[in-house]
Enzyme design. Structure first.
Site, PDB file in Angstrom:
ATOM      1  N   ASP A 238       4.459   4.382  -5.918  1.00  0.00           N
ATOM      2  CA  ASP A 238       5.318   3.404  -5.257  1.00  0.00           C
ATOM      3  C   ASP A 238       6.458   4.105  -4.506  1.00  0.00           C
ATOM      4  OD1 ASP A 238       5.975   0.469  -5.132  1.00  0.00           O
ATOM      5  OD2 ASP A 238       7.848   1.140  -6.032  1.00  0.00           O
ATOM      6  N   GLU A 289      -4.835  20.112 -13.431  1.00  0.00           N
ATOM      7  CA  GLU A 289      -5.145  20.600 -14.783  1.00  0.00           C
ATOM      8  C   GLU A 289      -6.199  19.717 -15.450  1.00  0.00           C
ATOM      9  OE1 GLU A 289      -1.684  20.754 -17.253  1.00  0.00           O
ATOM     10  OE2 GLU A 289      -0.507  21.696 -15.675  1.00  0.00           O
TER      11      GLU A 289
HETATM   12  C1  NOJ Z   1       6.602  -1.346  -3.028  1.00  0.00           C
HETATM   13  C2  NOJ Z   1       5.841  -2.345  -3.841  1.00  0.00           C
HETATM   14  O1  NOJ Z   1       4.564  -2.477  -3.309  1.00  0.00           O
HETATM   15  C3  NOJ Z   1       6.646  -3.619  -3.793  1.00  0.00           C
HETATM   16  O2  NOJ Z   1       5.935  -4.717  -4.298  1.00  0.00           O
HETATM   17  C4  NOJ Z   1       7.933  -3.394  -4.535  1.00  0.00           C
HETATM   18  O3  NOJ Z   1       8.743  -4.549  -4.443  1.00  0.00           O
HETATM   19  C5  NOJ Z   1       8.691  -2.216  -3.945  1.00  0.00           C
HETATM   20  N1  NOJ Z   1       7.850  -1.085  -3.683  1.00  0.00           N
HETATM   21  C6  NOJ Z   1       9.778  -1.766  -4.888  1.00  0.00           C
HETATM   22  O4  NOJ Z   1       9.215  -1.137  -6.001  1.00  0.00           O
END
Ligand code: NOJ
Length: 575
Positions: A238, A289
């Site tokens: 993310d 790894e």
């Molecule tokens: C991207 C994620 O896909 C989204 O749903 C989220 O709100 C933001 N990152 C923050 O983590």
């Protein structure tokens, strides 16, 4: 239109031992050691909206396990699960309070292990979401930071700064949260006085970690190993472009028209800083790894494929979402350009391109591709949005767009429900909305709830089979019965049958590992190319075009008398 066929899967998947001692086997179409992620079709599960076994209206891990046969029948190679880790759910799980446990809403760690084993038995790999840019404000570390003094080791794990102004009452800089409002929140110190500010690029409940701190880096190595040792096949990372911020945290004013996740602009002091790549070089070595080609996929919203390709250089991540492709309209010249640019940019660093049309952050493509120019889709659509999409046009284009995408070489991501042709749900009442974007902008931006509505499985069951009680955390539209999976499964012309046929033919003909050769002479409104023994022709224009001779392998809509209608894509077998 030909009747879609489902290919027989001849591979013989073997259950994987959890950790580094896993035995070679054969998986979902690609043998271990074959870098399966280069060609895989990966299906995104948004757990809270997929299948609810407990009846509380929120999907869960046992629900996923119970539906794995449906995914095997769809023919996908892997699933990616959006966060199911422990979280107060302020941002639907992207606010994690314990990275090594399952939130009770979704089940337990043993439910996860059962789901993972059951997926592996069916030859389906499992990728989990990792959220390293920020934690929840309920994370133990952040609670410790709040209780500790400025300058302490506890505060140094996050981005705490003194405010400006005579009494520190002005935020440290002018950054705005991606969800709207300021990106800084001021804390009250232990003695009750107004104190430092902490950075949160997203909601105030999502404080950003300080990735210049080795303790943070070490903690995430531990978290990666925790899930790798359980047997996961990889991570979707993310905000992979956001971990490192520019030195001195200089002011920056974003473009108000940028998309929902930001990052489309150049030179932003919190996106795509050079230092972020060191983190992934480190993780690359850690992943290596482990046996079995474990993979990292970057969620990095960068302005061009060339910039995004920096995340998949040979010693970094394995895949990155191709958001430039997702953001391209249903328009042949634009599609040709982004496809060519993507293939060139990713090939230049030895990586496959990925392709994606929908996910849990954007308007579903069965609606988005029929939006008009005056409707900025980046911040969601709702009852008062101008230029609402015409459902029939949206679905026709979505089917054509997917038929085009699944013929492209590389790896493709699907988002749950798109195989049913689900549209964006536009008429969600304000008091049912849950996206923090909606609250942080006082309803000015609708946000992402419209693509997150629980999906329909059975036309005649409560909540269309999503939950046994009929509860659903977001209201499902009354007209979704005809889109339910059980209705579509028996209909050769349904969107579900189209997806099954495309995925099967893609596998059978090795399109993921193929190469693209452009075909000319079909006119400006047409995307035409050859991939191996398949000719693909997509008509984005308003009028039918003449089709060359050839046996139809698959088509996104009805074809007759040698013509390809508007908004239709066909796969023809080359002679
Ligand atoms: C991207 C994620 O896909 C989204 O749903 C989220 O709100 C933001 N990152 C923050 O983590």
């Amino acid at each position: 239109m030909t009747s879609p066929q489902t290919a027989e899967r001849t591979d013989a998947p073997a259950p994987r031992a959890g950790a580094r001692d896993s035995k070679p086997g054969v998986w979902g179409g690609a043998p271990l050691g074959s870098e399966w992620w280069r060609t895989a079709v990966i299906y995104q599960i948004y757990p809270r909206s997929f299948a609810d076994s407990s009846g509380d209206g929120i999907g869960d891990l046992p629900g996923i396990t119970s539906r794995l046969d449906d995914l095997r029948d769809l023919g996908i190679d892997a699933i990616w699960l959006s966060p199911f880790q422990r979280s107060p759910q302020k941002d639907a799980g992207y606010d994690v309070s314990d990275y090594c446990d399952v939130d009770p809403l979704f089940g337990t760690l043993s439910d996860f292990d059962l789901m993972l084993g059951a997926a592996h038995e069916r030859g389906i790999r499992v990728i989990v979401d990792l959220v390293p840019n920020h934690s929840s404000d309920q994370h133990e570390w952040f609670q410790q930071a709040l209780a500790a003094a400025p300058g302490s080791r506890e505060r140094a794990r996050y981005m705490f700064r003194d405010g400006k102004g005579v009494e520190g009452e002005v935020p440290p800089n002018n950054w705005e949260s991606v969800f709207g409002g300021p990106a800084w929140t001021r804390v009250v110190e232990a003695d009750g006085t107004p104190g430092q500010w902490y950075l949160h690029l997203f909601d105030s409940s999502q404080p950003d970690f300080d990735w210049s701190n080795d303790e943070v880096r070490e903690e995430f190595r531990r978290i990666l190993r925790f899930w790798l040792d359980r047997g996961v096949d990889g991570f979707r990372v993310d905000v992979a472009h956001g971990l490192v911020k520019a030195a001195g945290l200089p002011d920056y004013t974003p473009d108000p028209d940028a998309g929902s996740m930001g990052g489309e602009e150049a030179d932003v002091p919190y996106w795509g800083q050079d230092g972020v790549h060191e983190v992934y070089r480190d993780w690359h070595l850690l992943m290596a790894e482990y046996e079995g080609d474990r993979a990292l996929c970057a969620e990095a919203w960068m302005p061009t494929p060339e910039k995004t390709a920096l995340w998949v250089r040979p010693d970094e991540m394995h895949q990155a979402f191709n958001f430039a492709y997702l953001e391209t309209a249903w328009d042949a010249p634009a599609l040709r350009a982004v496809i060519a640019e993507s293939i060139a940019a990713y090939a230049a660093v030895g990586a496959p391109s990925t392709w994606v049309l929908s996910n849990h952050d954007v308007v579903r493509h069965a609606s988005r591709l029929a939006l008009t120019a005056e409707n900025p889709q980046g911040h969601g659509i709702g009852p008062d949005s101008p230029g609402k999409p015409i459902p029939e046009v949206g679905l026709r284009r979505a089917r054509a767009a997917t038929t085009l995408m699944l013929a492209l070489p590389g790896s493709a991501y699907l988002y749950q429900g798109e195989e049913l042709g689900l549209p964006e749900v536009i008429d969600i009442p304000g008091d049912a909305r849950q996206d923090p974007t909606w609250f942080r902008t006082n309803g000015e931006r609708y946000g992402r709830d419209g693509c997150r509505v629980p999906i329909p499985w059975t036309a005649d069951a409560p909540a269309y089979g999503f939950s046994p009680t009929g509860d659903a955390w977001l209201p499902q539209p009354a007209e979704w019965a005809h889109l339910a999976r059980d209705v579509q499964a028996g209909d050769d012309d349904s969107t579900l049958s189209l997806y099954r046929a495309l995925i099967a033919a893609r596998r059978e003909r090795g399109l993921g590992a193929g190469a693209l050769e452009w075909l000319e002479g079909f006119g400006t409104d047409v995307v035409a190319f050859r991939n191996g023994d398949v000719t693909v022709i997509g008509n984005t224009g308003a009028t039918a075009i003449a089709l060359p001779d050839g046996i139809v392998i698959a088509a996104s809509g009805p074809i007759s008398s040698g013509e390809l209608p508007a908004d239709t894509t066909v796969w023809l077998a080359n002679d």
